[in-house]
Design a protein around this motif. Sequence first.
Motif, PDB file in Angstrom:
ATOM      1  N   MET A   1      -6.642  20.591  -1.088  1.00  0.00           N
ATOM      2  CA  MET A   1      -7.777  21.874  -1.119  1.00  0.00           C
ATOM      3  C   MET A   1      -9.028  20.710  -1.578  1.00  0.00           C
ATOM      4  O   MET A   1      -9.259  20.126  -2.931  1.00  0.00           O
ATOM      5  N   ILE A   2     -10.167  20.827  -1.207  1.00  0.00           N
ATOM      6  CA  ILE A   2     -11.178  20.190  -1.491  1.00  0.00           C
ATOM      7  C   ILE A   2     -11.199  20.601  -3.387  1.00  0.00           C
ATOM      8  O   ILE A   2     -11.623  21.891  -3.647  1.00  0.00           O
ATOM      9  N   VAL A   3     -12.229  19.564  -3.841  1.00  0.00           N
ATOM     10  CA  VAL A   3     -12.349  19.720  -5.675  1.00  0.00           C
ATOM     11  C   VAL A   3     -13.958  20.009  -5.532  1.00  0.00           C
ATOM     12  O   VAL A   3     -14.415  19.521  -4.629  1.00  0.00           O
ATOM     13  N   LYS A   4     -14.347  20.810  -6.259  1.00  0.00           N
ATOM     14  CA  LYS A   4     -15.982  21.609  -5.900  1.00  0.00           C
ATOM     15  C   LYS A   4     -16.766  20.596  -7.768  1.00  0.00           C
ATOM     16  O   LYS A   4     -16.834  21.480  -8.325  1.00  0.00           O
ATOM     17  N   LEU A   5     -17.202  19.645  -7.227  1.00  0.00           N
ATOM     18  CA  LEU A   5     -17.987  19.287  -8.436  1.00  0.00           C
ATOM     19  C   LEU A   5     -19.346  20.005  -8.499  1.00  0.00           C
ATOM     20  O   LEU A   5     -19.943  19.578  -9.583  1.00  0.00           O
ATOM     21  N   PHE A   6     -19.643  20.413  -7.640  1.00  0.00           N
ATOM     22  CA  PHE A   6     -21.270  21.098  -7.347  1.00  0.00           C
ATOM     23  C   PHE A   6     -21.275  22.147  -5.807  1.00  0.00           C
ATOM     24  O   PHE A   6     -20.230  22.362  -5.448  1.00  0.00           O
ATOM     25  N   ASP A   7     -22.210  22.497  -6.022  1.00  0.00           N
ATOM     26  CA  ASP A   7     -22.160  23.426  -5.494  1.00  0.00           C
ATOM     27  C   ASP A   7     -23.702  23.673  -4.331  1.00  0.00           C
ATOM     28  O   ASP A   7     -24.366  22.822  -4.751  1.00  0.00           O
ATOM     29  N   ILE A   8     -23.335  24.737  -3.908  1.00  0.00           N
ATOM     30  CA  ILE A   8     -24.581  24.540  -2.455  1.00  0.00           C
ATOM     31  C   ILE A   8     -25.473  25.713  -2.619  1.00  0.00           C
ATOM     32  O   ILE A   8     -24.170  27.169  -1.341  1.00  0.00           O
ATOM     33  N   GLN A   9     -26.376  26.400  -3.479  1.00  0.00           N
ATOM     34  CA  GLN A   9     -27.048  27.360  -2.648  1.00  0.00           C
ATOM     35  C   GLN A   9     -28.572  26.989  -1.767  1.00  0.00           C
ATOM     36  O   GLN A   9     -29.209  26.255  -2.312  1.00  0.00           O
ATOM     37  N   ASN A  10     -28.098  28.117  -0.824  1.00  0.00           N
ATOM     38  CA  ASN A  10     -30.320  28.170  -0.308  1.00  0.00           C
ATOM     39  C   ASN A  10     -29.794  26.201   0.015  1.00  0.00           C
ATOM     40  O   ASN A  10     -31.397  26.177  -0.241  1.00  0.00           O
ATOM     41  N   GLY A  11     -29.176  25.656   0.211  1.00  0.00           N
ATOM     42  CA  GLY A  11     -29.703  24.485   1.055  1.00  0.00           C
ATOM     43  C   GLY A  11     -29.297  22.974   0.075  1.00  0.00           C
ATOM     44  O   GLY A  11     -29.864  22.015   0.507  1.00  0.00           O
ATOM     45  N   LYS A  12     -29.498  23.906  -1.095  1.00  0.00           N
ATOM     46  CA  LYS A  12     -29.915  23.154  -2.409  1.00  0.00           C
ATOM     47  C   LYS A  12     -28.326  22.547  -3.365  1.00  0.00           C
ATOM     48  O   LYS A  12     -27.685  23.441  -3.561  1.00  0.00           O
ATOM     49  N   VAL A  13     -28.323  21.172  -3.355  1.00  0.00           N
ATOM     50  CA  VAL A  13     -26.763  20.916  -4.493  1.00  0.00           C
ATOM     51  C   VAL A  13     -27.544  21.805  -5.294  1.00  0.00           C
ATOM     52  O   VAL A  13     -28.153  21.417  -6.609  1.00  0.00           O
TER      53      VAL A  13
ATOM     54  N   PRO B   1     -25.855  21.772  -9.266  1.00  0.00           N
ATOM     55  CA  PRO B   1     -23.953  21.360 -11.117  1.00  0.00           C
ATOM     56  C   PRO B   1     -23.411  22.661 -10.743  1.00  0.00           C
ATOM     57  O   PRO B   1     -24.019  24.059 -11.028  1.00  0.00           O
ATOM     58  N   THR B   2     -22.420  22.490 -10.957  1.00  0.00           N
ATOM     59  CA  THR B   2     -21.163  23.727 -11.113  1.00  0.00           C
ATOM     60  C   THR B   2     -20.797  22.999 -12.703  1.00  0.00           C
ATOM     61  O   THR B   2     -20.721  22.470 -13.593  1.00  0.00           O
ATOM     62  N   GLU B   3     -19.959  23.589 -13.776  1.00  0.00           N
ATOM     63  CA  GLU B   3     -19.591  23.645 -14.711  1.00  0.00           C
ATOM     64  C   GLU B   3     -19.255  22.415 -14.928  1.00  0.00           C
ATOM     65  O   GLU B   3     -18.672  21.853 -16.109  1.00  0.00           O
ATOM     66  N   HIS B   4     -18.851  21.744 -14.203  1.00  0.00           N
ATOM     67  CA  HIS B   4     -17.876  20.327 -14.183  1.00  0.00           C
ATOM     68  C   HIS B   4     -18.905  19.326 -14.599  1.00  0.00           C
ATOM     69  O   HIS B   4     -18.725  18.018 -15.352  1.00  0.00           O
ATOM     70  N   CYS B   5     -20.273  19.793 -14.064  1.00  0.00           N
ATOM     71  CA  CYS B   5     -21.823  18.635 -14.513  1.00  0.00           C
ATOM     72  C   CYS B   5     -21.874  18.614 -15.862  1.00  0.00           C
ATOM     73  O   CYS B   5     -22.511  17.710 -16.613  1.00  0.00           O
ATOM     74  N   TYR B   6     -21.319  20.023 -16.900  1.00  0.00           N
ATOM     75  CA  TYR B   6     -22.319  20.644 -17.932  1.00  0.00           C
ATOM     76  C   TYR B   6     -20.417  19.471 -18.128  1.00  0.00           C
ATOM     77  O   TYR B   6     -21.085  19.138 -20.081  1.00  0.00           O
ATOM     78  N   THR B   7     -19.110  19.542 -18.539  1.00  0.00           N
ATOM     79  CA  THR B   7     -17.971  19.273 -19.131  1.00  0.00           C
ATOM     80  C   THR B   7     -17.640  18.046 -18.419  1.00  0.00           C
ATOM     81  O   THR B   7     -16.629  17.278 -19.934  1.00  0.00           O
ATOM     82  N   LEU B   8     -17.992  17.431 -17.465  1.00  0.00           N
ATOM     83  CA  LEU B   8     -17.053  15.666 -17.301  1.00  0.00           C
ATOM     84  C   LEU B   8     -18.404  14.784 -17.338  1.00  0.00           C
ATOM     85  O   LEU B   8     -19.804  14.702 -17.609  1.00  0.00           O
ATOM     86  N   LYS B   9     -17.874  13.877 -18.643  1.00  0.00           N
ATOM     87  CA  LYS B   9     -18.936  12.665 -18.971  1.00  0.00           C
ATOM     88  C   LYS B   9     -19.860  11.914 -18.674  1.00  0.00           C
ATOM     89  O   LYS B   9     -20.807  11.878 -18.076  1.00  0.00           O
ATOM     90  N   ALA B  10     -19.156  11.548 -16.933  1.00  0.00           N
ATOM     91  CA  ALA B  10     -19.648  11.227 -16.167  1.00  0.00           C
ATOM     92  C   ALA B  10     -20.895  11.888 -15.215  1.00  0.00           C
ATOM     93  O   ALA B  10     -21.928  11.266 -14.790  1.00  0.00           O
ATOM     94  N   LEU B  11     -20.723  13.000 -14.916  1.00  0.00           N
ATOM     95  CA  LEU B  11     -22.039  14.104 -14.790  1.00  0.00           C
ATOM     96  C   LEU B  11     -22.308  14.238 -15.455  1.00  0.00           C
ATOM     97  O   LEU B  11     -23.797  14.604 -15.116  1.00  0.00           O
ATOM     98  N   LYS B  12     -22.120  15.177 -16.866  1.00  0.00           N
ATOM     99  CA  LYS B  12     -22.950  15.332 -18.113  1.00  0.00           C
ATOM    100  C   LYS B  12     -24.147  14.126 -17.728  1.00  0.00           C
ATOM    101  O   LYS B  12     -25.305  14.187 -18.695  1.00  0.00           O
TER     102      LYS B  12
ATOM    103  N   PHE C   1     -23.128  14.375  -3.939  1.00  0.00           N
ATOM    104  CA  PHE C   1     -22.718  14.691  -3.362  1.00  0.00           C
ATOM    105  C   PHE C   1     -22.214  14.293  -1.705  1.00  0.00           C
ATOM    106  O   PHE C   1     -20.957  14.259  -1.275  1.00  0.00           O
ATOM    107  N   TYR C   2     -24.068  13.728  -1.158  1.00  0.00           N
ATOM    108  CA  TYR C   2     -23.477  13.398   0.659  1.00  0.00           C
ATOM    109  C   TYR C   2     -22.919  12.298   0.154  1.00  0.00           C
ATOM    110  O   TYR C   2     -21.987  11.856   1.369  1.00  0.00           O
ATOM    111  N   MET C   3     -22.680  11.671  -0.926  1.00  0.00           N
ATOM    112  CA  MET C   3     -22.185  10.009  -0.410  1.00  0.00           C
ATOM    113  C   MET C   3     -20.641   9.998  -0.245  1.00  0.00           C
ATOM    114  O   MET C   3     -19.914   9.668  -0.146  1.00  0.00           O
ATOM    115  N   THR C   4     -20.252  11.312  -1.517  1.00  0.00           N
ATOM    116  CA  THR C   4     -18.522  11.694  -1.267  1.00  0.00           C
ATOM    117  C   THR C   4     -17.441  12.580  -1.061  1.00  0.00           C
ATOM    118  O   THR C   4     -17.048  12.854  -1.141  1.00  0.00           O
ATOM    119  N   CYS C   5     -18.498  13.546  -0.740  1.00  0.00           N
ATOM    120  CA  CYS C   5     -18.259  14.854  -0.028  1.00  0.00           C
ATOM    121  C   CYS C   5     -17.047  14.974   1.640  1.00  0.00           C
ATOM    122  O   CYS C   5     -17.877  14.319   2.102  1.00  0.00           O
TER     123      CYS C   5
END
Length: 171
Positions: A1-13, A15-26, A44-48
Motif C-alpha cells: 500500500m502506498i504511503v499517503k504523504l500528500f493529497d491531490i485535489q483538483n490537480g494540486k498537491v 498537505p495531509t495531516e502528515h505534513c503537520y505532524t512529521l518533522k521533516a515535512l513540518k 511529491f513528483y520526485m518521490t511518488c
Amino acid sequence: MIVKLFDIQNGKVIPTEHCYTLKALKVVMDNYPDNYIKIYQYLFYMTCPNPDLNPFFYTPDLDKESLILDQIEADFSTEDEDIYIALQFCQRMFETPTSRAYKGIASMLDRLGRYMETTPITHGRDGNITALVNAAKNYEAIRQSFKGAYKDLQEEQQSKVRGGQGLAYDM
C-alpha cells in the motif's frame, strides 16, 4: 500500500495531516510559508512511486529533477538543507524492497538500451559485436523481469476497501 504523504485535489498537491505532524515535512511548511506548496509538489513528483499519480514516474533520473523544477516553476533551491532532508525523508517513506527491485531493473534496462543505442559496432578480435548480440538476446529476459517487478510494484501500491473497491488518491 502506498504511503499517503500528500493529497491531490483538483490537480494540486495538498498537505495531509502528515505534513503537520512529521518533522521533516513540518519544517518545510514553517520555514517556507510562501513556497511550501511548490516544495511539496517537488517532493511529491520526485518521490511518488505510482505512475498513475506521478507524470514524472518514467522520467530518467538524470533529467527528472530539472524537468520537475522547470514544470512547477520553482523559485526555491533544492540545495537548502530543509528541502534536502525532506526529500530524503520522502524517499525513505516510499521505499520498499519491491520498489528498490523495480528501480534497479528499470535502471539496468535503461542503461542497456542507451548502451545499445549509442555504442558503435566494432568487429574483429577486440570488437564488441558479440557483446551487443548477447545483450540483444538477453533483452527479452530482462524485459520480462522488468514487467514482473512493475506488476509487483503496482500490486503493492493497491489499497482496498470493503467490497474490493479501490481507495482513490483524492483527485
